[in-house]
Design an enzyme around this catalytic site. Structure first.
Site, PDB file in Angstrom:
ATOM      1  N   GLU A   1       0.817  -1.210   0.000  1.00 58.78           N
ATOM      2  CA  GLU A   1       0.000   0.000   0.000  1.00 58.78           C
ATOM      3  C   GLU A   1       0.856   1.268   0.000  1.00 58.78           C
ATOM      4  O   GLU A   1       0.438   2.315   0.512  1.00 58.78           O
ATOM      5  CB  GLU A   1      -0.976  -0.026   1.169  1.00 58.78           C
TER       6      GLU A   1
ATOM      7  N   HIS B   1      -5.314   1.710   0.604  1.00 56.24           N
ATOM      8  CA  HIS B   1      -4.593   2.532  -0.373  1.00 56.24           C
ATOM      9  C   HIS B   1      -4.368   1.727  -1.648  1.00 56.24           C
ATOM     10  O   HIS B   1      -3.950   0.573  -1.595  1.00 56.24           O
ATOM     11  CB  HIS B   1      -3.232   2.966   0.171  1.00 56.24           C
TER      12      HIS B   1
ATOM     13  N   LYS C   1     -10.597   5.559   6.166  1.00 58.37           N
ATOM     14  CA  LYS C   1      -9.721   6.297   5.253  1.00 58.37           C
ATOM     15  C   LYS C   1      -9.499   5.513   3.957  1.00 58.37           C
ATOM     16  O   LYS C   1      -9.231   4.313   3.979  1.00 58.37           O
ATOM     17  CB  LYS C   1      -8.362   6.568   5.910  1.00 58.37           C
TER      18      LYS C   1
END
Length: 259
Positions: free
Chosen positions: A88, A145, A172
């Site tokens: 990530e 991510h 997130k």
């Protein structure tokens, strides 16, 4: 609309203008000290320590020394502990058990306010259990991510909803755009997730193409944005002072007129 807020030390996420997070990316104690000094000369609400970039990530004594060095400088500013895995965009190549052990160890230090946990770092059960355990000692920011692409809107919403289902305190998501349409996809997913999730959301489209997503988060529902004070930790981060100025313009002249 997402209305739930989370307070990390003296900063409340999910209310008002998006907060600014600046990363510490030093390899040594000396670099960490120097970078932290610079960070505190800039607009900053939360400091993130990217522990995966530290030369002694697995040395508990060195880690605690670094945490103390950071806290002496940032004083009451909230501190987020992050080990970003290689998959990530980070430097860590640890197994899940090693990764989880380091996060648990760091969370025991009362100077750490929040920890980042990647939802794809292990099996669903392992990650859910880690989040549950960490919530006993720190605020948990669940994250995902993708440094190569922007998944479809439905997949982005699904990831954020999974973080919510795991009862993380903050959700997130960061993705890499290949086109302007990808940036719009990220923003649309953020706006929809804000309706579905009753906790703070952080989203961003990375790189130069995605810069706009770091500036207009309050409009779409993102509670925090990442800038830099010198060296960036991800593509697309801009100078903290410039970032603050744009956030204030958006907040004062647009968002307040809507809400």
């Amino acid at each position: 609309m997402n209305t739930k807020t989370i307070t990390i030390r003296n900063i409340t996420l999910g209310s008002g203008m998006p907060k600014i997070c600046l990363p510490i990316v030093g390899n040594t104690i000396e670099e960490i000290h120097s970078q932290t000094e610079i960070i505190m000369q800039n607009p900053v609400d939360i400091v993130e320590w990217r522990a995966d970039l530290f030369a002694h990530t697995t040395d508990s004594s060195a880690v605690n020394e670094a945490i103390w060095a950071i806290r002496r400088i940032i004083r009451d500013t909230p501190l987020l502990y992050t080990i970003r895995t290689a998959r990530e965009g980070g430097k860590s190549s640890l197994s899940f058990d090693q990764y989880a052990a380091l996060i648990q160890q760091a969370s025991q230090n009362p100077l750490i306010d929040a920890v980042d946990i990647e939802i794809l770092s292990g099996s669903k059960d392992d990650v859910a259990n880690l989040i549950s355990t960490m919530k006993q000692t720190a605020i948990v920011i669940a994250s995902s991510h993708d440094f190569t692409r922007t998944p479809a809107k439905e997949e982005l919403i699904e990831r954020l909803c999974y973080m919510d289902a795991c009862r993380a305190d903050v959700c997130k998501l960061a993705v890499m755009p290949q086109s302007a349409e990808d940036v719009l996809t990220l923003l649309a997913a953020t706006a929809k997730a804000r309706e579905l999730i009753n906790r703070p959301i952080i989203t961003m489209s990375m790189g130069k193409l995605g810069l706009i997503s770091r500036l207009c988060g309050e409009v779409f529902g993102s509670a925090l944005t990442f800038g830099c004070a010198g060296q960036a930790s991800a593509p697309g981060q801009i100078d903290a002072k410039e970032l603050k100025a744009v956030l204030e313009i958006t907040h004062n002249n647009f968002v307040q007129n809507i809400y």
